[in-house]
Structure formats: structure tokens, C-alpha cells
Design a protein around this motif. Structure first.
Motif, PDB file in Angstrom:
ATOM      1  N   HIS A 119       0.770  -0.958   0.204  1.00  0.00           N
ATOM      2  CA  HIS A 119       0.189   0.173  -0.143  1.00  0.00           C
ATOM      3  C   HIS A 119       1.233   1.544  -0.171  1.00  0.00           C
ATOM      4  CE1 HIS A 119      -3.159  -2.597   0.413  1.00  0.00           C
ATOM      5  NE2 HIS A 119      -3.034  -3.045   1.208  1.00  0.00           N
ATOM      6  N   THR A 120       0.391   1.890  -0.319  1.00  0.00           N
ATOM      7  CA  THR A 120       0.970   3.532  -0.545  1.00  0.00           C
ATOM      8  C   THR A 120      -0.133   4.985  -0.295  1.00  0.00           C
ATOM      9  OG1 THR A 120       2.338   4.846  -1.563  1.00  0.00           O
ATOM     10  CG2 THR A 120       0.490   3.714  -2.809  1.00  0.00           C
ATOM     11  N   MET A 121       0.620   5.739  -0.111  1.00  0.00           N
ATOM     12  CA  MET A 121      -0.597   6.958   0.231  1.00  0.00           C
ATOM     13  C   MET A 121      -1.306   7.121  -0.644  1.00  0.00           C
ATOM     14  SD  MET A 121       1.964   9.242   3.215  1.00  0.00           S
ATOM     15  CE  MET A 121       0.670  10.405   3.359  1.00  0.00           C
ATOM     16  N   SER A 122      -1.074   7.206  -1.758  1.00  0.00           N
ATOM     17  CA  SER A 122      -0.808   8.088  -2.983  1.00  0.00           C
ATOM     18  C   SER A 122      -2.304   7.373  -3.754  1.00  0.00           C
ATOM     19  CB  SER A 122      -0.192   8.372  -3.471  1.00  0.00           C
ATOM     20  OG  SER A 122       0.128   7.114  -4.071  1.00  0.00           O
ATOM     21  N   ILE A 123      -2.821   5.705  -3.796  1.00  0.00           N
ATOM     22  CA  ILE A 123      -3.458   5.154  -3.687  1.00  0.00           C
ATOM     23  C   ILE A 123      -4.953   5.258  -3.705  1.00  0.00           C
ATOM     24  CG2 ILE A 123      -4.722   2.666  -4.165  1.00  0.00           C
ATOM     25  CD1 ILE A 123      -1.613   2.308  -5.778  1.00  0.00           C
ATOM     26  N   LEU A 124      -5.474   5.520  -4.355  1.00  0.00           N
ATOM     27  CA  LEU A 124      -7.356   5.520  -4.044  1.00  0.00           C
ATOM     28  C   LEU A 124      -7.748   3.906  -3.874  1.00  0.00           C
ATOM     29  CD1 LEU A 124      -7.581   8.677  -6.244  1.00  0.00           C
ATOM     30  CD2 LEU A 124      -7.032   8.855  -4.158  1.00  0.00           C
ATOM     31  N   LEU A 125      -7.939   3.414  -4.650  1.00  0.00           N
ATOM     32  CA  LEU A 125      -7.966   2.209  -4.748  1.00  0.00           C
ATOM     33  C   LEU A 125      -7.367   0.972  -5.638  1.00  0.00           C
ATOM     34  CD1 LEU A 125     -11.241   0.440  -4.466  1.00  0.00           C
ATOM     35  CD2 LEU A 125     -11.857   1.569  -6.534  1.00  0.00           C
ATOM     36  N   GLU A 126      -7.191  -0.481  -5.316  1.00  0.00           N
ATOM     37  CA  GLU A 126      -6.868  -1.436  -6.362  1.00  0.00           C
ATOM     38  C   GLU A 126      -7.356  -2.709  -6.294  1.00  0.00           C
ATOM     39  OE1 GLU A 126      -2.463  -3.032  -5.421  1.00  0.00           O
ATOM     40  OE2 GLU A 126      -2.659  -1.196  -4.475  1.00  0.00           O
ATOM     41  N   ASP A 127      -7.880  -3.033  -7.002  1.00  0.00           N
ATOM     42  CA  ASP A 127      -8.305  -4.507  -7.668  1.00  0.00           C
ATOM     43  C   ASP A 127      -7.345  -5.174  -8.594  1.00  0.00           C
ATOM     44  OD1 ASP A 127      -9.914  -6.463  -6.512  1.00  0.00           O
ATOM     45  OD2 ASP A 127     -11.889  -5.190  -6.352  1.00  0.00           O
ATOM     46  N   THR A 128      -7.881  -6.198  -7.955  1.00  0.00           N
ATOM     47  CA  THR A 128      -7.485  -7.677  -9.820  1.00  0.00           C
ATOM     48  C   THR A 128      -9.178  -7.172 -10.360  1.00  0.00           C
ATOM     49  OG1 THR A 128      -6.393  -8.175  -8.306  1.00  0.00           O
ATOM     50  CG2 THR A 128      -6.855  -9.170 -10.336  1.00  0.00           C
ATOM     51  N   PHE A 129      -8.567  -7.118 -11.458  1.00  0.00           N
ATOM     52  CA  PHE A 129      -9.782  -6.986 -12.712  1.00  0.00           C
ATOM     53  C   PHE A 129      -9.728  -8.331 -13.799  1.00  0.00           C
ATOM     54  CE2 PHE A 129     -10.199  -3.238 -11.081  1.00  0.00           C
ATOM     55  CZ  PHE A 129     -11.562  -2.810 -11.289  1.00  0.00           C
ATOM     56  N   GLU A 130     -10.130  -8.635 -14.334  1.00  0.00           N
ATOM     57  CA  GLU A 130     -10.317 -10.211 -15.077  1.00  0.00           C
ATOM     58  C   GLU A 130     -11.195  -9.568 -16.941  1.00  0.00           C
ATOM     59  OE1 GLU A 130     -11.788 -14.240 -16.786  1.00  0.00           O
ATOM     60  OE2 GLU A 130     -12.525 -13.720 -14.444  1.00  0.00           O
ATOM     61  N   VAL A 131     -10.572  -9.669 -17.195  1.00  0.00           N
ATOM     62  CA  VAL A 131     -10.937  -9.279 -18.570  1.00  0.00           C
ATOM     63  C   VAL A 131     -11.759 -10.277 -19.365  1.00  0.00           C
ATOM     64  CG1 VAL A 131     -10.440  -8.845 -21.569  1.00  0.00           C
ATOM     65  CG2 VAL A 131      -8.882  -8.001 -19.425  1.00  0.00           C
ATOM     66  N   LYS A 132     -13.110  -9.611 -19.230  1.00  0.00           N
ATOM     67  CA  LYS A 132     -14.286 -10.709 -19.636  1.00  0.00           C
ATOM     68  C   LYS A 132     -14.373 -10.547 -21.090  1.00  0.00           C
ATOM     69  CE  LYS A 132     -15.715 -11.836 -15.615  1.00  0.00           C
ATOM     70  NZ  LYS A 132     -15.499 -12.997 -15.483  1.00  0.00           N
ATOM     71  N   GLU A 133     -14.629  -8.916 -21.985  1.00  0.00           N
ATOM     72  CA  GLU A 133     -14.556  -9.451 -22.888  1.00  0.00           C
ATOM     73  C   GLU A 133     -13.666  -8.394 -23.834  1.00  0.00           C
ATOM     74  OE1 GLU A 133     -18.052  -8.218 -26.368  1.00  0.00           O
ATOM     75  OE2 GLU A 133     -18.537  -8.361 -23.995  1.00  0.00           O
ATOM     76  N   LEU A 134     -12.748  -8.075 -24.968  1.00  0.00           N
ATOM     77  CA  LEU A 134     -12.587  -7.195 -25.347  1.00  0.00           C
ATOM     78  C   LEU A 134     -13.300  -6.412 -27.343  1.00  0.00           C
ATOM     79  CD1 LEU A 134      -9.024  -8.886 -26.137  1.00  0.00           C
ATOM     80  CD2 LEU A 134      -9.583  -6.435 -24.260  1.00  0.00           C
ATOM     81  N   ASP A 135     -12.713  -5.182 -27.577  1.00  0.00           N
ATOM     82  CA  ASP A 135     -13.784  -4.972 -28.453  1.00  0.00           C
ATOM     83  C   ASP A 135     -15.043  -4.537 -28.800  1.00  0.00           C
ATOM     84  OD1 ASP A 135     -11.565  -2.908 -28.901  1.00  0.00           O
ATOM     85  OD2 ASP A 135     -10.437  -4.870 -29.528  1.00  0.00           O
ATOM     86  N   PRO A 136     -15.690  -4.770 -27.916  1.00  0.00           N
ATOM     87  CA  PRO A 136     -17.685  -5.145 -27.771  1.00  0.00           C
ATOM     88  C   PRO A 136     -18.326  -4.357 -28.802  1.00  0.00           C
ATOM     89  CG  PRO A 136     -17.745  -3.774 -25.926  1.00  0.00           C
ATOM     90  CD  PRO A 136     -15.938  -4.505 -25.978  1.00  0.00           C
ATOM     91  N   GLU A 137     -17.824  -3.453 -29.475  1.00  0.00           N
ATOM     92  CA  GLU A 137     -18.097  -2.521 -30.676  1.00  0.00           C
ATOM     93  C   GLU A 137     -17.962  -2.683 -31.835  1.00  0.00           C
ATOM     94  OE1 GLU A 137     -18.905   1.535 -28.530  1.00  0.00           O
ATOM     95  OE2 GLU A 137     -20.497   0.755 -27.216  1.00  0.00           O
ATOM     96  N   GLY A 138     -16.661  -4.221 -31.942  1.00  0.00           N
ATOM     97  CA  GLY A 138     -16.195  -3.009 -32.870  1.00  0.00           C
ATOM     98  C   GLY A 138     -14.575  -2.742 -32.897  1.00  0.00           C
TER      99      GLY A 138
END
Length: 142
Positions: free
Chosen positions: A7-26
Motif C-alpha cells: 500500500h502507499t498513501m497515494s493509492i485511492l483504490l486497487e483491485d484485480t480485474f478479469e478481462v471479460k470481453e475485448l472490443d465489444p463494439e468492434g
């Protein structure tokens, strides 16, 4: 390279994200992909543009994503002008902990009427866009 254990003082929010879809609108641009992602801890959704020439992404990838008001490890405001020392490794910064870093501004926040107790935060960085949807208590510091 990022890790949810530090952690650091400058972090507002941190999480792990999974990419579910790429370029959904092309695919709109050769070097940019739009990723639709879901967080693991905060029940947030994120749509984020990536420069895939610099940082290729694929469906199913898990990414540690952090938002910060500054890249300074002590929380001091970032310089108004480009500081070459930050990119050359001569000066330690939050960027040292991540593989892909963007710099931008929150340009809009909306309460979502159809989704009780959810807000959307819109960020622009160098022509690329990001939208984060989550609960107000998770996004309050943006």
C-alpha cells in the motif's frame, strides 16, 4: 507486477480485474482495444482503453489495477510538467510497481438511476477512455 499486498498513501483504490470481453463494439483503432473487465473484490465493472502496441491484452487476463491521485510514493502532488527522472528510473515512483501506467483526469461522475447505489466515474487519459462503475463508498475519493 503490481500486487494487492502493498500500500502507499497515494493509492485511492486497487483491485484485480478479469478481462471479460475485448472490443465489444468492434475494433475502432489498430493500436487500441477496449476491455470490459470485472473486479474480484469490490464488485466493480470497468471499461478501459489500452494501447495494445505497448501493452497487449487478451480475454481472461487478470490485471491488478490501481487508481491514484499522484505517482509520488509519499502522496505529494505530481509535477505539473513532465519529469524525465520519473520515467528513467532515477526517481522512485508508483510507476515502478506496474507494467502499464496512464495519466488522466476524471471528467464526469454520475449516479446511475437504473442501478440503485451505483455510480460511474469517467476518466480520460491521452485520448483513451475509462469508465468505472461501482458503489459510492468504493469510488468516493475520485
Amino acid at each position: 507486477r503490481g500486487s494487492c499486498s502493498w500500500h502507499t498513501m497515494s493509492i485511492l483504490l486497487e483491485d484485480t480485474f478479469e478481462v471479460k470481453e475485448l472490443d465489444p463494439e468492434g475494433k475502432k483503432f489498430d493500436l487500441v482495444s477496449r476491455a470490459v473487465m470485472r473486479s474480484e473484490r469490490h464488485e466493480m465493472d470497468c471499461v478501459m482503453d489500452f494501447n495494445v502496441d505497448v501493452y497487449p491484452i487478451d480475454n481472461g487476463m487478470r490485471l491488478v489495477v490501481a487508481w491514484a491521485k499522484t505517482i509520488d510514493l509519499d502522496g505529494k502532488p505530481s509535477p505539473e510538467h513532465f519529469d524525465k527522472a520519473l520515467c528513467s528510473g532515477k526517481k522512485a515512483s508508483l510507476m515502478d510497481n506496474f507494467e502499464y501506467v496512464t495519466c488522466g483526469r476524471v471528467y464526469k461522475m454520475d449516479a446511475l438511476q437504473q442501478q440503485m447505489q451505483r455510480i460511474a466515474v469517467y476518466i480520460s487519459y491521452g485520448g483513451l477512455l475509462q469508465k468505472i462503475v461501482g458503489e459510492p463508498h468504493d469510488l468516493k475519493d475520485f
